[in-house]
Every structure is written in structure tokens, then in C-alpha cells.
Enzyme design. Sequence first.
Site, PDB file in Angstrom:
ATOM      1  CB  CYS A 189      -0.964  -0.016   1.179  1.00 46.52           C
ATOM      2  SG  CYS A 189      -0.171  -0.014   2.803  1.00 46.52           S
TER       3      CYS A 189
ATOM      4  CG  ASP B 214      -5.352   5.974   2.420  1.00 45.80           C
ATOM      5  OD1 ASP B 214      -5.362   5.584   3.599  1.00 45.80           O
ATOM      6  OD2 ASP B 214      -4.532   6.792   1.963  1.00 45.80           O
TER       7      ASP B 214
ATOM      8  CB  CYS C 233      -3.638   1.528   7.078  1.00 49.04           C
ATOM      9  SG  CYS C 233      -3.392   2.998   8.091  1.00 49.04           S
ATOM     10  NE  ARG C 234      -4.492   1.529   1.804  1.00 48.90           N
ATOM     11  CZ  ARG C 234      -4.283   2.278   0.735  1.00 48.90           C
ATOM     12  NH1 ARG C 234      -5.139   2.213  -0.279  1.00 48.90           N
ATOM     13  NH2 ARG C 234      -3.242   3.076   0.660  1.00 48.90           N
ATOM     14  CB  SER C 235       0.349  -3.534   2.763  1.00 45.90           C
ATOM     15  OG  SER C 235       1.181  -2.606   3.408  1.00 45.90           O
TER      16      SER C 235
ATOM     17  CG  ASN D 117       4.492  -1.706   5.121  1.00 49.94           C
ATOM     18  OD1 ASN D 117       5.621  -2.019   5.503  1.00 49.94           O
ATOM     19  ND2 ASN D 117       3.529  -2.620   5.070  1.00 49.94           N
TER      20      ASN D 117
HETATM   21  P1  4NP Z   1      -1.763   2.755   4.130  1.00 49.24           P
HETATM   22  O1  4NP Z   1      -2.417   4.082   4.719  1.00 49.24           O
HETATM   23  O2  4NP Z   1      -1.221   3.130   2.749  1.00 49.24           O
HETATM   24  O3  4NP Z   1      -2.910   1.815   4.040  1.00 49.24           O
HETATM   25  O4  4NP Z   1      -0.678   2.342   5.092  1.00 49.24           O
HETATM   26  C1  4NP Z   1      -1.788   5.319   4.761  1.00 49.24           C
HETATM   27  C2  4NP Z   1      -0.885   5.587   5.765  1.00 49.24           C
HETATM   28  C3  4NP Z   1      -0.289   6.837   5.840  1.00 49.24           C
HETATM   29  C4  4NP Z   1      -0.607   7.820   4.906  1.00 49.24           C
HETATM   30  C5  4NP Z   1      -1.521   7.541   3.900  1.00 49.24           C
HETATM   31  C6  4NP Z   1      -2.100   6.289   3.832  1.00 49.24           C
HETATM   32  N1  4NP Z   1      -0.025   9.113   5.018  1.00 49.24           N
HETATM   33  O5  4NP Z   1      -0.443  10.004   4.261  1.00 49.24           O
HETATM   34  O6  4NP Z   1       0.882   9.308   5.852  1.00 49.24           O
END
Ligand code: 4NP
Length: 159
Positions: A7, A127, A12-14, A10
Amino acid sequence: MRILFVCLGNICRSPTAEGVMARLVRDAGLDGEVVIDSAGTSGWHVGEPPDPRAAAAARRRGTELTGAARQVRPEDFHEFDLILAMDGSNLRDLHAMAPHPQAREKVRLLREFDPASADAGDLDVPDPYYGGPRGFDDVLDLVEAACRGLLDEIRAARA
Ligand code: 4NP
């Protein structure tokens, strides 16, 4: 079979997909045969544990999220058989990073493996980072369905 979930951050989703798939693989008795990891297209959260909101939502469903965030690296395209993007933006970024055409073919959208949504136009795992807590449960629903489909394909390929 070596699978990398990817993602943006790294956190939340992954890591959620990694934790869910690890549980499904363990329950199926295939631990020794499937290697699972996760990474982010960005380096924004390198070294951080999974987001506490993602970890809490997963724990409520019996899934522990582990590990520290890392960024995708060129070797990943050699070391993994399948590189699964959470959304179209991750997919484009991974395609751009792929060192050669064969590596590019390893990159797919995770939700392509969910038989119920394979024909849907939108295959993103949205997201959840800037949204409310409901977003983390939505991620779990989408990821769980796709990982079940992925496990079925792995089983079928072994048979
Ligand atoms: P992820 O979520 O891609 O599912 O880990 C996010 C985590 C952090 C951010 C965006 C999405 N950020 O903008 O910091």
C-alpha cells in the site's frame, strides 16, 4: 509461493492484508509453503508499527498485525512471486518501479482475487488513514474476501 502486499504507507492496508493472509494460511496448514510480507510505495512511515486503529480493528477479529513499515525495494521484484497492490495508485507506482517486463507481470490488484468483485469496475481497497474508524472495518471486509480467494487459487494450483 512468496507474496508481497503493498500500500502507500505500509501501516494500514498492507499490514492488514499480511496479518489476515498469515492467519488464513496458518489455519489451512500451509505455513511452510507460503511466505508473506508487506511494504509501502512511500518511505513516510518506515520503522513504524501498524497504525493502532488498524491493529485494534484486526484484533477484534482475531488477527494480530505485526512488523515495522518498510519501503518497496528493487529486490522485491525478484524475491516475490506475486506483488499485490491495494489500489490503482499503488499499482501504477509499482509498475513504474518494476525493473523489467517480467517483474511488471507479478504486480496485480489484491481484489482481483475476490471472486465476488472480480467483475467490479472499482477494485481499490480504499485508504482508511484520514477517515473514521468504520474505514478500518471496511478494509478488513475487502481484504478478507480477497485473501480467501487468493488462498483458494493457491490450493487449486497445488492440487
Ligand atoms: P496505508 O495508509 O497506505 O494503508 O498504510 C496510509 C498511511 C499513511 C498515509 C496515507 C495512507 N499518510 O499520508 O501518511
